[in-house]
Structure formats: structure tokens, C-alpha cells
Design a protein around this motif. Sequence first.
Motif, PDB file in Angstrom:
ATOM      1  N   LEU A  32      42.445  47.758  43.842  1.00 59.99           N
ATOM      2  CA  LEU A  32      41.103  48.108  43.384  1.00 59.99           C
ATOM      3  C   LEU A  32      40.329  48.823  44.490  1.00 59.99           C
ATOM      4  CD1 LEU A  32      39.068  48.224  41.196  1.00 59.99           C
ATOM      5  CD2 LEU A  32      38.306  45.937  41.763  1.00 59.99           C
ATOM      6  N   SER A  33      40.513  48.398  45.739  1.00 60.99           N
ATOM      7  CA  SER A  33      39.827  49.072  46.844  1.00 60.99           C
ATOM      8  C   SER A  33      40.213  50.553  46.873  1.00 60.99           C
ATOM      9  CB  SER A  33      40.197  48.421  48.177  1.00 60.99           C
ATOM     10  OG  SER A  33      39.782  47.069  48.199  1.00 60.99           O
ATOM     11  N   SER A  34      41.484  50.818  46.705  1.00 60.75           N
ATOM     12  CA  SER A  34      41.940  52.215  46.752  1.00 60.75           C
ATOM     13  C   SER A  34      41.379  53.007  45.576  1.00 60.75           C
ATOM     14  CB  SER A  34      43.475  52.283  46.782  1.00 60.75           C
ATOM     15  OG  SER A  34      44.025  52.150  45.492  1.00 60.75           O
ATOM     16  N   VAL A  35      41.243  52.329  44.441  1.00 59.50           N
ATOM     17  CA  VAL A  35      40.686  52.983  43.242  1.00 59.50           C
ATOM     18  C   VAL A  35      39.229  53.385  43.493  1.00 59.50           C
ATOM     19  CG1 VAL A  35      39.878  52.432  40.891  1.00 59.50           C
ATOM     20  CG2 VAL A  35      42.265  52.000  41.537  1.00 59.50           C
ATOM     21  N   GLU A  95      36.052  40.795  44.245  1.00 62.69           N
ATOM     22  CA  GLU A  95      35.172  41.338  45.294  1.00 62.69           C
ATOM     23  C   GLU A  95      35.004  42.848  45.120  1.00 62.69           C
ATOM     24  OE1 GLU A  95      36.741  40.766  49.271  1.00 62.69           O
ATOM     25  OE2 GLU A  95      38.228  42.333  48.972  1.00 62.69           O
ATOM     26  N   GLY A  96      36.063  43.498  44.680  1.00 60.95           N
ATOM     27  CA  GLY A  96      35.993  44.941  44.455  1.00 60.95           C
ATOM     28  C   GLY A  96      35.102  45.285  43.267  1.00 60.95           C
ATOM     29  N   ILE A  97      35.114  44.440  42.266  1.00 63.22           N
ATOM     30  CA  ILE A  97      34.244  44.684  41.099  1.00 63.22           C
ATOM     31  C   ILE A  97      32.779  44.623  41.527  1.00 63.22           C
ATOM     32  CG2 ILE A  97      33.509  43.769  38.861  1.00 63.22           C
ATOM     33  CD1 ILE A  97      36.432  42.867  38.413  1.00 63.22           C
ATOM     34  N   GLY A  98      32.444  43.609  42.324  1.00 67.46           N
ATOM     35  CA  GLY A  98      31.076  43.500  42.830  1.00 67.46           C
ATOM     36  C   GLY A  98      30.699  44.711  43.669  1.00 67.46           C
ATOM     37  N   TYR A  99      31.645  45.161  44.478  1.00 69.49           N
ATOM     38  CA  TYR A  99      31.379  46.325  45.334  1.00 69.49           C
ATOM     39  C   TYR A  99      31.144  47.576  44.474  1.00 69.49           C
ATOM     40  CZ  TYR A  99      31.845  49.802  49.019  1.00 69.49           C
ATOM     41  OH  TYR A  99      31.614  50.845  49.870  1.00 69.49           O
ATOM     42  N   ALA A 100      31.980  47.743  43.459  1.00 71.36           N
ATOM     43  CA  ALA A 100      31.843  48.917  42.588  1.00 71.36           C
ATOM     44  C   ALA A 100      30.507  48.881  41.848  1.00 71.36           C
ATOM     45  CB  ALA A 100      33.004  48.986  41.597  1.00 71.36           C
TER      46      ALA A 100
END
Lengths: 257, 379, 181
Positions: free
Chosen positions: B71-74, B98-103
Motif C-alpha cells: 500500500l505504501s508503494s501504491v 496505517e496506509g489507509i489513514g495516511y492516504a
Amino acid sequence: MAGDVEEYLRPGVKTPFCPGCADRILVRLILRAIAELKIDIDKMLFVSGIGCAAWIPSPHFNADTLHTLHGRAIAFATGAKLFNPELITMVVSGDGDLAAIGGNHLIHAARRNTDLTVICVNNMVYGMTGGQVSPATPMGIFTSTTVEGNRERPFDLCKLVAAAGAEYVARYSVGQPSPLVSSIKKGIETSGFSFIEVISPCHIQFGRRNRLDTAAETLKFFAGKCLMKDEAEGLSPEELGDKIITGEFSNGRDQAD
Amino acid sequence: MAWKEVRSALPPGNYYYSGNEAAAEGAIAAGCRYYGGYPITPSSEIMEWIAVRFREVGGVFIQMEDEIASLSSVIGASWAGAKAMTATSGPGFSLMQEGIGYAAMTETPIVIVDIQRAGPATGQATRVGGGDIMQAKWGSQGDYPVIAISPWSVQEMYDQTINAFNLAERYRVPVILLAEQAVGHLRERMDVREKIAIFNRRKEKGAAPFGGGDDGVPPMPAFGEGEKLLVTGSSHDDYGLRKVADPLVQARLTARLHNKIVNNREEIIEYEDYYAEDADVIVIAYGFTARSSLFAVERLRREGKKVGMIKLKTIWPFADTLTRDVGSRAKKIFVPEMNRGQIAGEIMKYTCCDIIPYNQTDGEIIHPTTIMGELRRLL
Amino acid sequence: MGEIKQIRLCGLGGQGIVLGGTILGHAGINDGKWVAGSSSYGAEARGSACRSEVIISDEPIIFPHVTRPDILIAMSQEAYDKYIKDMGRDEETVIYDEQMVCTKEISGLRQLGFPAGNVATKELENKLVANVVILGIVAEVTRIVSQDALLSAIEKNVPERFKALNLRAAELGLALGRAKK
Ligand SMILES: Cc1ncc(C[n+]2csc(CCOP(=O)(O)OP(=O)(O)O)c2C)c(N)n1
Ligand SMILES: [Mg+2]
């Protein structure tokens, strides 16, 4: 004008770094390498994780910056770089960020030999969160979570990353500005995974707990510890003691030593 | 507007695809050209299909070292200008939080396909589940907006993946396709039209990339365009400059993130109404369970029973107005789910109508005969 | 109301049951029908019970799983024993591999045995295509899919280097079906 470090600093930014912080020096050394290469900084992307070191590019650098999650900078950078290979992509983050929580991403990017330049800003502690032990803290060092001195062995990050397959691996300290700047230039110019560990001491969290009361004392302490690779050659393990060996450990197709 | 009509990636016609293959094709049709993933049953076919098809359409595919990295790379790719996605299932979806929150915080358009399997933990990898509904909304810290969609057929896996990309680009928000194993592995006829409508993120040189416009959605530049972007998951002002202790900045940002979805919910939310008009008992269902429910409802209608169904296509933002309205008309609302009552609980927030949950978590789909039996007892 | 046919294929893992279901479903699509298919396997891929289901309909399919099979295709005894219970009314058909299955007498149920595995082994020297031989038989005997639709579905679903073999298997199946009628 290319070549001028001031040009590459984001206007109007007040640095969040403590007075005397070695990361302040590193901000300029990275930019000097870019300036000397005469790179149009608009073609670069700077990715960082979370920590003091991660603030080096964001917001200081007047370029595209991606300030990500703790440990994930390399994974974010991988996606951006793969999708747009034109982006000259540099990751700048701390020892805790890259080697503890992000350790898996680090070795996998090295294994893939992804075309990134990773600057690992090693202050040997978790600076931002109050000086806890990190995977790069030397044995015996006092931190807020090793009150009797660190009993765990640290990683030799350069060996780790070289063994994982990185194209270019080097270690220098902020106290060795000119080889460090050349090394960063080499890292940027290397296509493939470049890893440069920069010893960038934190006098607040590392120094004070280890009887180094000022920034100058802390820098001096580390300057005394750093040996160039050729100086270290032929020394016995006893003579080497806890010296930090600096230099290039993998360059192009050379095998890591 | 940034809407445009484009040719479908596949030649028009009828295909016999699995739900997972349809999601992959939907993504390609929508213009997705970056995929980072990690294998997990029952979603892996999406990644495998992409790995083959990206070579034909010219996309970037990478199998990363875990779902956090995927997800980070996405997200990184999305800022580099890609329409980007990943797919996973339960355990991987947990790692992606965590990536969803970041996005959400950085307003990055991304699509995640979650092929739900029986949980918790490793649970039953090949069996169906529907337990990630609340996780999709609340899985990352700090209260943030997402859009989640629940497809019930292979056709919808295709159409809704296209829709997911459109919504992600339109609102600069993570969109989750909350599918279930039973749909991901179902094979069905899938009709591909000649043209589809797609939305590409709005660009505006020099505009504040985190400022919001009339609709609360700011334009989104990409790296390499000379905008000298500051993208950060820390709280930030309209230009992305970190502001980690300013209450005003924090209040404005969080309110805008929330409002750009909530205030546009009439445009986002989709549902279908089957015989609900004059029904005494209304089933509210979504995903595969809505198919079992519709089968049961049609049988009972043929017997003259006053039952109806609302199929939720959008799960988040939740259809609050619709629920209020249904609750004011129906005598009872029956909510069959492959979890312990996640949507039933949500419905209770908006209506005092009698809610009867039916919860099945045995790794099997809820069969129409089960629903029929339950409905008969309520009628 | 349009016609809906529910077909269940069953046998052992490794017999190509899932591929058989996919080909059959694809053939339905080729005929312009609405189709839904699903499969389930036992814990291991090979040698355990395996089932694949296909619904072929003139109209959109609401519930996509088989509720009452019209046609049972059995390629192993274990599978036959397990699923025969769901059969037993008029106008239903069981098609089985006669080398693999001993049937039970059930009044009113049409049960037709064919030497699918035998033909695959003897004439094509590859027992793995017994599944496609059976599909040929099913197409001929039940007419749930047309011949052309079946052949083109095979072409779309088997790797290039096995195409000729599988098409041949289908032709043999069609011939077996024709002979029995
Ligand atoms: C998932 C997660 N865990 C913990 C933290 C808290 N945290 C912020 S910075 C940091 C350590 C940073 O250390 P390092 O990477 O060495 O950077 P430095 O501050 O020393 O430069 C930690 C643990 C976080 N932000 N996210
Ligand atoms: Mg550190």
C-alpha cells in the motif's frame, strides 16, 4: 543558479532542528552534492519516514518531498520511482526508521537493487521520541531505555545492506564533509540501490546521557571514533575497539568486503 | 470537469470471468497502471491477472515484501501520477490500515480491493466472511473519511472497480471495494460496453494542493511537475506545510476531510430498491447476501407476502437518509450479515424501527432458504 | 419464464472438474445465455472431493449457486454417493463415467454411463482429458450448450499446446453421446 545551496532551500522555512544538531549540517551537505552535480532539483523526489532525520528534506528542501509513515519511506519511494523512473529519488531517514521498523523494506529494496539513493542518518538513538535505544546504538551506551548501558549488539548497517545486494554502500560522518559529499554524488549517479550511512550525532539525546554535554563535545567524540577504511586496515580487533570504520564498502559490481 | 468517455480496455462483448478477474479488468479499464501487492487467498487472482495484463497495456506491477509495503508503494505511485491499486484479504487488510489513514490524511486517490474471508486472524482462508465492514471505516487511528463499496456480482466487481477509481480521483480519497470471497471466486457473465466514463484527478498549476475548492476537494499535482510539493501525513496547511501544534489548522483540515465526503454523499451513495415501496418487512442487505435475500424476497412476493429489499451498494459513507426513510415506512427491518451485526448496528443509529439482525459466521454464505425461513417468522 | 438449468460436476481433485465447469459455463456465454459458476475443493488439490457448479439461464441469475441440480456429472464413486441424494425426480439426468462409478437404482431418474476415462486413455492416450470427453457427451445428450459454443469455449480455456487434444476429446464425447441416443 545551479551550484548554490541557498537556492535549494525552501524559502521562509524556520528549521525545527535543535541548535548544534548535526542534521543541520547534513541538510547543507546533501544539497551541496546536488548542487555540485548541477541537478535540476525539480527532477528530484525526496522521501522520508518519521523522525528528526526525516525532517531534513521536508520542509527544508525546495523540491518535491514526500514525508511518509514511520519506517515506510523506501516502500513509498519504490512506488513513485517505478511509476516515474525519471524522478531522481532520494530517501533520507533515521537509523530507527530505516533499520528497525523499516528494516524489512530496506533489505528488500537492496535485494531488488531499486534505483534509489538512501541516506541513513545515524544518530544511534531514537532522537525524536526522547533518545531510546535503536538497532544502531553501540553496546554500553546509555539511552532512556538502556539505563544500565545497551546490552544488545548493533547492526553493521553497511554490511547488512551490502549483503542484501545494494549497488553502492558507504559510511561517512558529518565530520568528513568532503568524502561524504562525493559519496552522496556517487550514490545519486549510481543506477541501482545506493546506501549511505551518515554518522550524525545528537548531542541532546545521545550526548548528554553519555557525558558529552555539548554539541561540540559530541562531534569531537565521534570525530575521534571515525577511521577511514585504509587506516583501519591491518589493525587488530583490540586496536580497532569501538572505532567506526568509514569509507566505501560496495561500489558498482564490487563484492562487499 | 475531468470526466471523459474512453474506450473499454477489453473489446465489447460478454465474458465469463471470476469476480477477481473482473476487478482487475475494471481497474485496467479505469486507467489503473500501478499495482503493488502481496499474495493472499482469496484475492491473489487479482494480482496474477494484473501481472499478465499489465505487460499488454503497459502498467507497472510489483510484488512487494508485505502488505504495508504494497500500500505504501501504491500511495507513492499515486503521487507520481498513477492511478494505483492493491488487493488483499483480512490479514493483509489489517496491515494496510496505517496506509489507509495516511492516504486519507494526504488525500491520495487509491483503490484497495478487500476480498473478505472468514476471520478473525488467519481464520479460514478459503471460506467467505464479511467481518471487515467496520474495519474499513475505523481501522486506522484518528477518524478519517473513506468510501467503501460492496459489489454483489461479477458485473459489479467490474463496474464498481471502475466506479471506485472514479470516486478516488473525484474526491481524492481512499476507496475500498469491500467484496467477499463468494463474489471474488464466483464466475459469471460480465458485459463489457464499448465506452466507459472515467474521472481523472483535477490539476491546476500553482493551486494549493491541500486547500479544497467549492466542494472541498483540492486539485492534485504530481511529483516531477515542478510544484515543489510538500506531502505529509502530519497535520498541514493548504500548501502541505507541517503544522503540528496549531489548533486552527488541525480543526480546518479534519473538518474539510470529513465534509468533502459527507457533504457530497448524495452524489456518492448508491443503492437499489426491490419491492420496498409497500413492504411491511424490509431486508437491508449488501454483497453476496443481497442475492440470497432477493431470491427469498421474490419467492415470498409470489406468495403475496409484503416483503421488500434495499441493497446497499455504498457502505461508507453510510446511507443515513435512506435508512431513516426506510425505518419510517417499514414495520420491521431484517439485516442478514456474514458478521456479528456490523451494519445492523449502523442502521440502529438512524432509526428506531424494529431491527432484526441475522448473523452467520460459519464461513458459508447465507442461503436463501435460511433468509426465507427467518422472514416467514417475521411476517 | 425462461429456462434455467443447474448443473453439478463432481469428482476428484486432479480430474479437471473445475476446468470442466469453467468450459461449460463459457460455452453457455457463447450461446448468449446468462451463466453463474462456482467451485469448491477439499483441503488438498489432488485426490480429494471436488465440485463445480454451473447455472445456465435465459435470464439474469439472482442466486448464483445450485439449489436443485437438473444434471449431475459424476466422475468418482465418492462424489456420486455424496451428491446423488439431491437427485431423484423426473427430467433430471445423471451422466457418469462408467469405469469410475457404480450407480444405485433410482426410479424415474435417468442415469447414463459412458466410458469417458476409457476413451481418453485408449484413443487419446491421456486420461486427463476425460473431463472434456464428458463435456462432449453432456452437450450432445442434454443440449444445455451447443456444439459450437462448447468447442470455442475449449479453445479459450486450454493452453495452446493442448488445444488439439482437447478438441479431439470433445469430438469423441459428442460421438459417444450421439451413439447412446
Ligand atoms: C508506527 C510508529 N511507531 C512509533 C512512532 C514514534 N516515533 C516517531 S520518530 C521515532 C523514532 C525515530 O528514530 P530515528 O528514525 O532514528 O530518527 P531520529 O529522530 O533519531 O532522527 C519513533 C519511534 C511512530 N511515529 N510511528
Ligand atoms: Mg536516530
